[in-house]
Design an enzyme around this catalytic site. Structure first.
Site, mmCIF file in Angstrom:
data_model
loop_
_atom_site.group_PDB
_atom_site.id
_atom_site.type_symbol
_atom_site.label_atom_id
_atom_site.label_comp_id
_atom_site.label_asym_id
_atom_site.label_seq_id
_atom_site.Cartn_x
_atom_site.Cartn_y
_atom_site.Cartn_z
ATOM 1 C CE LYS A 191 -2.285 -1.526 3.748
ATOM 2 N NZ LYS A 191 -1.874 -2.945 3.835
ATOM 3 C CB THR A 192 3.733 2.294 2.127
ATOM 4 O OG1 THR A 192 2.956 2.007 3.290
ATOM 5 C CG2 THR A 192 4.543 3.547 2.361
ATOM 6 C CG ASP A 196 0.429 3.401 6.940
ATOM 7 O OD1 ASP A 196 -0.517 2.741 6.463
ATOM 8 O OD2 ASP A 196 1.540 2.898 7.209
ATOM 9 C CB THR A 230 -4.646 -3.496 8.120
ATOM 10 O OG1 THR A 230 -4.730 -2.772 9.346
ATOM 11 C CG2 THR A 230 -3.220 -3.449 7.604
ATOM 12 N NE ARG A 247 6.148 -4.766 5.439
ATOM 13 C CZ ARG A 247 5.038 -4.196 5.924
ATOM 14 N NH1 ARG A 247 4.355 -4.773 6.874
ATOM 15 N NH2 ARG A 247 4.619 -3.040 5.449
#
Ligand code: ADE
Length: 336
Positions: free
Chosen positions: A67-68, A112, A161, A221
């Site tokens: 997302k980032t 975020d 999330t 990740r």
């Protein structure tokens, strides 16, 4: 020494500079999420042709899916400065007011964990998103008055999330779109592992790539974390980065053939052993494991559900037959 193996960092702040190196900085390097990329291409190109900042966007999905990274790519594509903050960092209405009034025309504001903004702050965001104004109340009681400041045109890019925790009014203000990030396929993860290995300058065999991909929770990740730990293991053992090395390195981290970590297995074992396989409520599981409910729900459960090891039912969580078989537990899942 602790017997608990280290786990991957759960957010970008903790994951250090290496992930900055591995983070794609061009759309062509961003693997997967094709539907989102296609839609963003239309949105961003059209906005650029109109010489207007793109409309506000929200990205949601489990941690570690990128997302980032998407926010960074959007900022790069629009050639704009990205201001980064997060829901928990904005404590007071004044904090948000200060961030908004310091924006320049065309900036991207990235928030975020936006689900952690409190309601009073959310309400300041509404007019800012909708009409580009900031309503400030000055004074108290009968003499209080509202002044309205015009903000420079900006784009809010937010990530969460936990989409269900956002109020409907907030969600509806993301006029550019609300995008759900999907888990990656094994093939996409394998491609990410190959790309990352190249950037890190490590030679990796095909079997090792596939083994890391298979055990990486469909999550970039995690794949990058596993790659780096396997590289370390190969380095100190002076071995090639092959399938056998990956198996040994990941076994040492407690990551099994399905990519489950000790924490994942604890959740399933708790349901099976303490609660006869369920159904059992999330709050009870979290209390039994001394974990936060949000962590169990956002970090661990999506993958267990995706693998078909856990089911969420209206009466609580249940461990499936597949969970019993994987853990070698006697008994069988209950039929509801
Ligand atoms: N690293 C993290 N996410 C990635 C992605 N989607 N594509 C390529 N590299 C990544």
């Amino acid at each position: 020494m602790s017997r608990t193996p280290p786990t991957e960092p759960q957010n970008d702040k903790d994951s250090g500079f290496l992930d900055q190196t591995l983070r794609p900085s061009r759309w062509d390097d961003y693997i997967g999420q094709k539907n989102i990329k296609d839609n963003l291409h239309v949105l961003l190109t059209a906005a650029r042709e109109r010489s207007h900042p793109p409309e506000h966007m929200l990205f949601y999905g489990p941690p570690g899916l990128g997302k980032t990274t998407l926010a960074h790519l959007i900022s790069k594509e629009t050639g704009s400065v990205m201001r980064v903050t997060s829901g928990p960092a904005i404590l007071k209405v004044g904090d948000l007011a200060s961030i908004l009034t310091n924006l320049s025309a065309g900036d991207i504001l990235f928030i975020d964990e936006i689900h952690r903004l409190n309601k009073a702050i959310e309400e300041v965001l509404y007019p800012a998103m909708e009409s580009g104004t900031l309503d400030i109340i000055i004074g108290k009681g009968p003499s209080a008055r509202t002044i309205q400041l015009d903000l420079p045109p900006f784009t809010l890019v937010a990530a969460t999330t936990r989409i269900a925790m956002l109020s409907a009014p907030l969600r509806s203000r993301f006029s550019g779109g609300v995008f759900k990030l999907e888990f990656y396929t094994d093939e996409e993860i394998a491609e990410i592992v190959r790309r990352s290995a190249k950037i890190l300058g490590v030679e990796i065999e095909g079997g090792a790539v596939d083994e890391i991909a298979k055990r990486s929770r469909f999550t970039p990740r995690t794949a990058n974390f596993h790659l780096k730990r396997c590289r370390d293991y190969a380095q100190i053992n002076k071995s090639a980065l092959d399938k056998a090395t990956v198996e040994k390195a990941l076994a040492m981290l407690g990551v099994d053939e399905l990519g489950l970590t000790p924490a994942d297995r604890d959740i399933l074992k708790t349901i099976i052993r303490k609660f006869s396989g369920g159904p059992v409520g999330l709050n009870t599981i979290s209390a039994a494991l001394s974990e936060e409910q949000a962590t169990v729900e956002e970090v661990y459960e999506p993958y267990l559900i995706r693998l078909g090891l856990l089911e969420r039912t209206p009466r609580g969580r249940i461990a499936t037959d597949k969970a019993y078989a994987h853990l070698g537990e006697k008994g069988a899942a209950k039929l509801l």
